[in-house]
Design a protein around this motif. Structure first.
Motif, PDB file in Angstrom:
ATOM      1  N   ARG A 242       5.724 -15.104   8.078  1.00  0.00           N
ATOM      2  CA  ARG A 242       5.599 -13.843   8.839  1.00  0.00           C
ATOM      3  C   ARG A 242       5.807 -12.636   7.940  1.00  0.00           C
ATOM      4  O   ARG A 242       5.076 -11.633   8.042  1.00  0.00           O
ATOM      5  N   SER A 243       6.797 -12.695   7.076  1.00  0.00           N
ATOM      6  CA  SER A 243       7.082 -11.534   6.219  1.00  0.00           C
ATOM      7  C   SER A 243       5.943 -11.295   5.233  1.00  0.00           C
ATOM      8  O   SER A 243       5.580 -10.142   4.956  1.00  0.00           O
ATOM      9  N   ARG A 244       5.352 -12.349   4.716  1.00  0.00           N
ATOM     10  CA  ARG A 244       4.256 -12.177   3.761  1.00  0.00           C
ATOM     11  C   ARG A 244       2.982 -11.700   4.454  1.00  0.00           C
ATOM     12  O   ARG A 244       2.215 -10.911   3.883  1.00  0.00           O
ATOM     13  N   LEU A 245       2.747 -12.164   5.663  1.00  0.00           N
ATOM     14  CA  LEU A 245       1.593 -11.664   6.417  1.00  0.00           C
ATOM     15  C   LEU A 245       1.767 -10.189   6.761  1.00  0.00           C
ATOM     16  O   LEU A 245       0.791  -9.439   6.808  1.00  0.00           O
ATOM     17  N   ALA A 246       3.018  -9.779   7.002  1.00  0.00           N
ATOM     18  CA  ALA A 246       3.265  -8.363   7.311  1.00  0.00           C
ATOM     19  C   ALA A 246       2.909  -7.485   6.119  1.00  0.00           C
ATOM     20  O   ALA A 246       2.252  -6.440   6.275  1.00  0.00           O
ATOM     21  N   THR A 247       3.310  -7.880   4.915  1.00  0.00           N
ATOM     22  CA  THR A 247       2.941  -7.093   3.733  1.00  0.00           C
ATOM     23  C   THR A 247       1.444  -7.193   3.456  1.00  0.00           C
ATOM     24  O   THR A 247       0.832  -6.234   2.972  1.00  0.00           O
ATOM     25  N   LEU A 248       0.836  -8.337   3.773  1.00  0.00           N
ATOM     26  CA  LEU A 248      -0.609  -8.475   3.589  1.00  0.00           C
ATOM     27  C   LEU A 248      -1.370  -7.532   4.512  1.00  0.00           C
ATOM     28  O   LEU A 248      -2.387  -6.935   4.114  1.00  0.00           O
ATOM     29  N   ARG A 249      -0.885  -7.364   5.755  1.00  0.00           N
ATOM     30  CA  ARG A 249      -1.554  -6.430   6.678  1.00  0.00           C
ATOM     31  C   ARG A 249      -1.492  -5.006   6.145  1.00  0.00           C
ATOM     32  O   ARG A 249      -2.453  -4.244   6.279  1.00  0.00           O
ATOM     33  N   ARG A 251      -1.442  -4.141   3.011  1.00  0.00           N
ATOM     34  CA  ARG A 251      -2.396  -4.037   1.904  1.00  0.00           C
ATOM     35  C   ARG A 251      -3.837  -4.027   2.395  1.00  0.00           C
ATOM     36  O   ARG A 251      -4.700  -3.384   1.808  1.00  0.00           O
ATOM     37  N   SER A 252      -4.108  -4.766   3.489  1.00  0.00           N
ATOM     38  CA  SER A 252      -5.485  -4.839   3.998  1.00  0.00           C
ATOM     39  C   SER A 252      -5.949  -3.512   4.588  1.00  0.00           C
ATOM     40  O   SER A 252      -7.154  -3.288   4.739  1.00  0.00           O
ATOM     41  N   VAL A 253      -5.015  -2.638   4.943  1.00  0.00           N
ATOM     42  CA  VAL A 253      -5.376  -1.283   5.383  1.00  0.00           C
ATOM     43  C   VAL A 253      -5.396  -0.331   4.193  1.00  0.00           C
ATOM     44  O   VAL A 253      -6.318   0.479   4.024  1.00  0.00           O
ATOM     45  N   TYR A 254      -4.396  -0.467   3.352  1.00  0.00           N
ATOM     46  CA  TYR A 254      -4.193   0.482   2.260  1.00  0.00           C
ATOM     47  C   TYR A 254      -5.344   0.459   1.251  1.00  0.00           C
ATOM     48  O   TYR A 254      -5.935   1.504   0.928  1.00  0.00           O
ATOM     49  N   PHE A 255      -5.695  -0.703   0.750  1.00  0.00           N
ATOM     50  CA  PHE A 255      -6.684  -0.771  -0.321  1.00  0.00           C
ATOM     51  C   PHE A 255      -8.094  -0.375   0.129  1.00  0.00           C
ATOM     52  O   PHE A 255      -8.759   0.411  -0.556  1.00  0.00           O
ATOM     53  N   PRO A 256      -8.614  -0.887   1.264  1.00  0.00           N
ATOM     54  CA  PRO A 256      -9.975  -0.465   1.647  1.00  0.00           C
ATOM     55  C   PRO A 256     -10.112   1.030   1.899  1.00  0.00           C
ATOM     56  O   PRO A 256     -11.096   1.650   1.488  1.00  0.00           O
ATOM     57  N   VAL A 257      -9.143   1.625   2.582  1.00  0.00           N
ATOM     58  CA  VAL A 257      -9.216   3.063   2.854  1.00  0.00           C
ATOM     59  C   VAL A 257      -9.156   3.848   1.549  1.00  0.00           C
ATOM     60  O   VAL A 257      -9.910   4.815   1.345  1.00  0.00           O
ATOM     61  N   ALA A 258      -8.257   3.448   0.651  1.00  0.00           N
ATOM     62  CA  ALA A 258      -8.133   4.163  -0.618  1.00  0.00           C
ATOM     63  C   ALA A 258      -9.406   4.025  -1.452  1.00  0.00           C
ATOM     64  O   ALA A 258      -9.901   5.008  -2.035  1.00  0.00           O
ATOM     65  N   GLU A 259      -9.955   2.817  -1.510  1.00  0.00           N
ATOM     66  CA  GLU A 259     -11.175   2.605  -2.290  1.00  0.00           C
ATOM     67  C   GLU A 259     -12.329   3.427  -1.715  1.00  0.00           C
ATOM     68  O   GLU A 259     -13.133   4.001  -2.464  1.00  0.00           O
TER      69      GLU A 259
END
Length: 570
Positions: A242-249, A251-259
């Motif tokens: 659960r904790s790793r999926l939370a950090t993955l979520r 990143r899945s918002v952060y990187f695409p928007v930034a790119e």
């Protein structure tokens, strides 16, 4: 099971710790900063010169236009940037390795100086995870991430500044286009710290459960505890997932928007620059130079965005590593050394955190040179009293003193010259036998100590105990040899010979009694033969001393000790 957790440093403490690390190597940091500034400045030359070449080609033909010289200057700027950036990275990596070594050394020093009572209460998996996974994460960041991020950050500042200098309107348009990256970065940073701290705690919990299950494999097999341990292990794995999926979520918002935000400033500058060029207010070379500067932002911005995620992860790890500094040291308020070796226990009560009292109004006097045995059924409070006598724990009420000074108030170095506690749990380091004895002493004295405790197997001090691990009984003999070499005036043996067979245990205890003549020996024993040889015997039950006297005296009383003795002899 331990329930206490080690503290986690807050953001200000982490920043201060980072500042101390930088200050410790400020010369290298200053040179690295200067080289990065020069490299960033060199990188600005190529787009500007390319703009001038475009203006020279598209403008009115002028005899002798310095196009070749401008092209040569572009090449020189690229070479200068490459060499300066490489030199800066080299110095940055060296700084990172030195700083990582300081962090590892500091963590080891803090861990070794933790109060013994704290180490016993905290989850061993938490301390192990901080000393391995977290320290490695911080060291890797200092070595690989910080130099690259610093170079990229310097380049971003210079590139944005260059666009503003070329044309303020184009510069403002470029900054507005970068606002999307700023907004998503703030969104990410507000959530990342807590998410990564939870991931670190989950990793510690998983390490703890795996270590406990592995260490207790034989117990699990004997009592068929597979299902319960699987349930606990799966719960720890689920929390980690659960904790790793939370950090993955995140990143899945952060990187695409930034790119996706990279292209916005380029589009704005093309539109506004094209209009200004058509209006004749700027040259085509200026528009091209501004676009090239903004396109150059992609490389360093990619570096920052990619490593920003690791910076958040490593900053959470750094907070856990620095958390050891927040553990209060063991209070050592004794102003003078004990006046004698007499031990006094007066009106002592003690309870473990969150539990009821396990010791109740205990009174005991141990004379110098006396051999005292403490016996009783499991759970009677024998080991707890031994830890109070050794200064590991501090009584809630009452006093435990040696020579009139509270044992728990003695500084660690002085305390261990007074009292040494030897338990059933002994650690053997993956070093030679000589290194495992832990005391700087002549080889002859080491061999004599080993012979005294019956360690006939330990003939070669250069034997690598990592390659030839000792048995449980041999590890106990090694621990007893350490005690002889330390030579304290009081030794507390908390069932220290429990893993020896009866004959070896008897021989070791007799040898100890002979070597520790005129020294105090307090033996917490389950073998009543040990009590038989003692000067006095204290019988404990439900946290109280219910009988005290010699073996013969207690036998004639026909009380609890006499009953234990009859049971021992069948």
């Amino acid at each position: 099971m331990s329930t206490d957790t080690l503290p986690v440093a807050d953001t200000r403490q982490v920043v201060r710790a980072a500042g101390r690390l930088i200050a410790a190597d400020k010369g290298a940091v200053a040179v690295t900063v200067l080289l990065n500034v020069l490299a960033a400045a060199a990188a600005l030359g190529a787009p500007y010169l390319l703009g001038r070449i475009i203006d020279a080609v598209t403008g009115p033909r002028v005899a002798g236009a310095p196009i070749d010289a401008l092209a040569a200057a572009v090449l020189l700027c690229a070479l200068a940037h490459m060499m300066l950036a490489r030199w800066a990275l080299l110095l940055g990596y060296r700084f990172g390795e030195r700083t990582a070594a300081r962090i590892r050394t500091g963590f080891l020093s803090r861990a070794m100086n933790l109060p013994a009572s704290t180490v016993e209460r905290v989850r061993p998996g938490d301390l192990a995870a901080r000393g391995t996974t977290d320290v490695d994460a911080v060291a890797g960041t200092l070595r690989d991430v910080l130099p690259g991020v610093f170079v990229a950050g310097t380049q971003v500042l210079f590139l944005v500044g260059a666009v503003l200098v070329l044309d303020p309107l184009l510069g403002v348009a470029g900054l507005l286009g970068l606002s999307g990256i700023v907004l998503v970065g703030r969104w990410y940073l507000r959530r990342a710290r807590s998410a990564y701290l939870e991931e670190g705690a989950a990793n510690s919990d998983l390490a703890e459960e795996l270590a406990a299950t592995t260490a207790g494999a034989r117990t699990i097999e004997a009592f068929r505890l597979y299902r319960s341990r699987l349930t606990v292990g799966r719960a720890a794995i689920a929390r980690t997932k659960r904790s790793r999926l939370a950090t993955l979520r995140l990143r899945s918002v952060y990187f695409p928007v930034a790119e996706g935000s990279y292209n916005i400033p380029v589009v704005l500058v093309l539109l506004i620059g094209g209009l200004l060029y058509l209006d004749g207010r700027i040259t085509l070379g200026t528009v091209v130079a501004a676009i090239l500067y903004l396109r150059q932002l992609i490389g360093p911005m990619d570096t920052i965005l990619i490593w920003l995620e690791q910076l958040q992860s490593s900053s959470a790890s750094f907070a856990r590593v620095e958390g050891l500094a927040a553990v209060p040291p063991a209070p050592a308020t004794a102003a003078a050394a004990p006046a004698s070796d007499r031990i006094e226990v007066t009106g002592v009560r003690y309870a473990y955190p969150g539990g009821p009292d396990v010791l109740h109004d205990v009174h005991l006097t141990v004379q110098p040179g006396e051999r005292l045995a403490i016996v009783g059924l499991s759970g009677a409070g024998k080991s707890t009293l031994g830890r109070l006598l050794a200064g590991v724990h501090r009584p809630h009420t009452g006093t435990v003193t040696v020579g009139g000074v509270a044992v728990a108030d003695l500084p660690p170095d002085l305390l261990r010259r007074q009292v040494v506690l030897v338990t059933q749990e002994h650690h053997v380091f993956r070093e030679t036998l000589r290194d495992n004895l832990m005391v700087a002493a002549p080889d002859d004295r080491m061999r004599e100590a080993l012979r005294t405790v019956g360690a006939d197997w330990a003939s070669d001090l250069d034997t690598d105990l990592g390659e030839h691990p000792p048995t449980g009984a041999q590890a106990q003999q090694l621990a007893l040899a350490r005690v002889l070499l330390a030579d304290p005036h009081t030794v507390i043996l908390d069932e220290a010979t429990a893993l020896l067979d009866p004959r070896a245990a008897r021989a070791a205890e007799r040898a100890l009694a002979a070597v520790l003549h005129n020294r105090t020996v307090i033996a917490i024993a389950h073998r009543l033969q040990t009590a038989h040889d003692a000067d006095r015997i204290a019988v404990m039950d439900a946290g109280r001393i219910i009988e005290l006297g010699t073996h013969d005296d207690l036998i004639t009383r026909h009380g609890p000790y006499a009953a234990l003795w009859r049971q021992w002899h069948g």
